[in-house]
Design a protein around this motif. Structure first.
Motif, PDB file in Angstrom:
ATOM      1  N   TYR B 209      -4.509   4.305 -13.304  1.00  0.00           N
ATOM      2  CA  TYR B 209      -4.358   3.465 -12.109  1.00  0.00           C
ATOM      3  C   TYR B 209      -2.886   3.076 -11.961  1.00  0.00           C
ATOM      4  CZ  TYR B 209      -9.454   2.937 -11.989  1.00  0.00           C
ATOM      5  OH  TYR B 209     -10.801   3.169 -11.912  1.00  0.00           O
ATOM      6  N   ASN B 212      -0.233  -0.417  -7.360  1.00  0.00           N
ATOM      7  CA  ASN B 212      -1.020  -1.070  -6.310  1.00  0.00           C
ATOM      8  C   ASN B 212      -2.259  -1.726  -6.927  1.00  0.00           C
ATOM      9  OD1 ASN B 212       0.780  -0.026  -4.473  1.00  0.00           O
ATOM     10  ND2 ASN B 212      -0.612   1.510  -3.614  1.00  0.00           N
ATOM     11  N   PHE B 213      -2.956  -0.947  -7.751  1.00  0.00           N
ATOM     12  CA  PHE B 213      -4.169  -1.493  -8.355  1.00  0.00           C
ATOM     13  C   PHE B 213      -3.843  -2.618  -9.329  1.00  0.00           C
ATOM     14  CE2 PHE B 213      -7.536  -1.708 -11.517  1.00  0.00           C
ATOM     15  CZ  PHE B 213      -8.574  -2.060 -10.678  1.00  0.00           C
ATOM     16  N   VAL B 216      -3.631  -5.834  -7.647  1.00  0.00           N
ATOM     17  CA  VAL B 216      -4.969  -6.304  -7.265  1.00  0.00           C
ATOM     18  C   VAL B 216      -5.688  -6.868  -8.493  1.00  0.00           C
ATOM     19  CG1 VAL B 216      -7.248  -5.541  -6.443  1.00  0.00           C
ATOM     20  CG2 VAL B 216      -5.174  -4.738  -5.293  1.00  0.00           C
ATOM     21  N   MET B 218      -4.297  -8.227 -11.150  1.00  0.00           N
ATOM     22  CA  MET B 218      -3.695  -9.522 -11.505  1.00  0.00           C
ATOM     23  C   MET B 218      -4.148 -10.612 -10.521  1.00  0.00           C
ATOM     24  SD  MET B 218      -1.954  -9.466 -14.305  1.00  0.00           S
ATOM     25  CE  MET B 218      -2.993  -8.239 -15.081  1.00  0.00           C
ATOM     26  N   ASN B 220      -6.950 -10.671  -8.899  1.00  0.00           N
ATOM     27  CA  ASN B 220      -8.340 -11.006  -9.252  1.00  0.00           C
ATOM     28  C   ASN B 220      -8.419 -11.763 -10.576  1.00  0.00           C
ATOM     29  OD1 ASN B 220     -10.707  -9.680  -7.463  1.00  0.00           O
ATOM     30  ND2 ASN B 220      -8.847  -8.447  -7.285  1.00  0.00           N
ATOM     31  N   THR B 327     -13.868  -1.666 -10.222  1.00  0.00           N
ATOM     32  CA  THR B 327     -13.054  -1.623  -8.991  1.00  0.00           C
ATOM     33  C   THR B 327     -13.869  -1.969  -7.748  1.00  0.00           C
ATOM     34  OG1 THR B 327     -13.451   0.731  -8.550  1.00  0.00           O
ATOM     35  CG2 THR B 327     -11.544   0.190  -9.932  1.00  0.00           C
ATOM     36  N   THR B 328     -15.176  -1.779  -7.809  1.00  0.00           N
ATOM     37  CA  THR B 328     -16.010  -2.115  -6.645  1.00  0.00           C
ATOM     38  C   THR B 328     -16.278  -3.614  -6.570  1.00  0.00           C
ATOM     39  OG1 THR B 328     -18.108  -1.883  -7.828  1.00  0.00           O
ATOM     40  CG2 THR B 328     -17.184   0.111  -6.826  1.00  0.00           C
ATOM     41  N   LEU B 330     -13.856  -5.903  -7.298  1.00  0.00           N
ATOM     42  CA  LEU B 330     -12.595  -6.613  -7.034  1.00  0.00           C
ATOM     43  C   LEU B 330     -12.276  -6.522  -5.544  1.00  0.00           C
ATOM     44  CD1 LEU B 330     -10.490  -5.307 -10.059  1.00  0.00           C
ATOM     45  CD2 LEU B 330     -12.056  -7.250  -9.968  1.00  0.00           C
ATOM     46  N   ASN B 331     -11.384  -7.371  -5.118  1.00  0.00           N
ATOM     47  CA  ASN B 331     -10.960  -7.279  -3.712  1.00  0.00           C
ATOM     48  C   ASN B 331      -9.581  -7.907  -3.533  1.00  0.00           C
ATOM     49  OD1 ASN B 331     -11.145 -10.142  -3.170  1.00  0.00           O
ATOM     50  ND2 ASN B 331     -13.357  -9.870  -3.153  1.00  0.00           N
TER      51      ASN B 331
END
Lengths: 331, 331
Positions: B209, B212-213, B216, B218, B220, B327-328, B330-331
């Motif tokens: 990953y 970008n991920f 996200v 961090m 979350n 990953t599903t 998180l947002n």
């Protein structure tokens, strides 16, 4: 005959190209305006953007490429603007077609230097686009990682949630997750402010501050961003969501960020002018700093980091001294 | 004759050495216990810790070095523990001197594996130290940067604010800023939880990953940390302060973090056992994951990231699948 609204992207840079790549996973016909005739022809023949994100394979058969902005605006309903904010006005000045009834999504991180507005405001104030027809597409998302198909999360903000969903559905896919928001003002300001904090991070790095301080700077930056945005548009938002904190981090911690690089040069002793000259382009945060600073003269949020960057970039103050003083205001 | 309480540091690692360096800027007599006779003798002769943070110059004339924990405990009032949590119990088992009346500050990031307590709780539950005599010293602070005298910010937490101020005053100096807090539970849990998130960051990096991920993740992580700590000890706290968010970032974004490195190896396909073996030491987050997971079985916060790390480290689940599923969420 399909009555589905049609989407176009306006802009020829990395981020525009990344958005085209995402849309291409879902749509057979996408409008794409860019000003370079050469780039248009190159993409048609070679399936790659010659100048930006050239590693991404494009599919010309799905693309309605044009170097005439009026043609693209005329033929498409959803217009995703991904033109650097510094060039937005000169591009829009070419318009003879009306924007009435168009849905405008901004994928631009920054302020329009000529008007001092963030992009959504610019379309509202200058083109009478109603706010329900204005949306924002925001990261955290480096275009380069979209080219590599690395998992990324986008936030799609629009007051009209159906329009946000429409765009969201067409962007998401195997390596793109999307989230809907109704905070167009907040997400757009976050996208703009983060560039100022990235300049600050670069200056500190250039001055020799380390990772310990960097984390304190980011922790203070997100609190400052919260105070600032709350003054501009008060609503319930979680500043730690990806569109705000995530976007700050991906930029502030990126050594590839142009804004951070610009700051780094200044921290290392370049003058503002020579740093700009060396980079052969202007970092968006440069304009954002002035606009945010001026706007905050009315709003009155406590913004020691923006103030520090402003006094280095616009008042000719010495970065070393300004940031030494800044460190006493952080905690 | 001065009646000023006397401070000692217990532990011989990097962080203990960094704290000694900070105190040495302000105090002429500091107790320092470490178990290695060799290290004590080396420091006396060569003015450097042979094993950890060996670049930092030490001043033996200011140090009351000892390899007898009872001697140090007997002669000092404020005891700053900087022993890795995995070894704390075996060190404390050597005690014949009483801890009654002592002020205990924990500079340990983690959980005591044998008791499952964070360090403050461990002293409260096992040694009847009242909470007003327990404090926490927390970062964001890599010891290595203290050695380089790079500006760092510490948070000193204690219910009794006078004791926090006492320690704060003796730590701060040219390159150390301090902040007082009364949230000993929250700061200690943050210091422990961040190691789990650093393992998660490492696993994601190892799995491929990108940045970008990572941002996200961090974003979350800090929201999850907030939910978790609120369930453990509800009080007014700004989770974006340096002691929480800053500490998370300095660890999660550090390629030197042992926890992140441990996660990275697992993401790259090492088994948990072989990753531990390769590192020749156990990452603190390994124990923290189990304790946090178990504790949360009672508390019931939504903690998808901790759950994911737990199922990789303790249930033998495949990191790739577990994190794909994460990953599903998180947002």
């Amino acid at each position: 005959m399909s009555t589905d609204p049609k989407i176009a992207v306006l802009g020829g840079g990395s981020w525009a190209t990344a958005i085209i790549k995402m849309l291409s996973e879902n749509l057979d016909n996408i409008g794409w305006y860019m000003r370079s005739v050469y780039a248009v022809e190159h993409i048609k023949r070679n399936k790659h953007n010659p100048n930006y994100l050239s590693s991404a394979e494009l599919h010309p058969e799905q693309l309605d490429l044009s170097y005439d902005i009026n043609e693209t605006v005329k033929n498409y309903d959803y217009l995703i603007f991904a033109i650097p904010s510094a060039f937005l006005k000169s591009e829009l000045d070419k318009l003879t077609e009306s924007l009435e009834g168009k849905i405008i999504f901004s994928a631009i991180k920054g302020i329009v230097p000529e008007s001092g507005y963030i992009v959504g405001e610019h379309f509202f104030e200058e083109y009478n686009i109603p706010f329900e027809n204005i949306g924002v597409i925001t990261g955290p998302c480096h275009a380069e990682e979209v080219a590599m198909e690395r998992l990324s999360y986008l936030t799609i903000a629009c007051q009209d949630q159906d329009k946000a969903k429409f765009v969201s559905k067409r962007l998401k896919g195997r390596y793109i997750r999307t989230k809907i928001s109704d905070d167009i003002i907040g997400t757009e300001y976050a996208a703009m402010l983060k560039n100022i904090y990235a300049i600050a991070a670069g200056i500190c790095h250039g001055l020799g501050y380390g990772d310990n301080f960097q984390s304190v700077l980011m922790s203070n930056s997100i609190r400052e961003m919260k105070r600032f945005i709350r003054k501009v548009h008060k609503m319930k938002r979680n500043i730690n969501n990806s569109a705000y904190l995530g976007d700050l981090l991906v930029t502030g911690y990126s050594t590839f960020s142009r804004n951070r690089m610009f700051g780094n040069m200044i921290g290392k002793g370049y003058t503002v002018k020579s740093a700009m000259f060396e980079m052969s382009m202007v970092a968006e945060g440069y304009y954002a700093t002035k606009s945010a600073y001026k706007l905050n003269q009315e709003k009155g949020a406590r913004t020691p980091i923006i103030d520090a960057v402003y006094s280095v970039l616009y008042d000719g103050k010495e970065a070393k001294k300004v940031f030494e003083k800044l460190t006493t205001k952080l905690n």
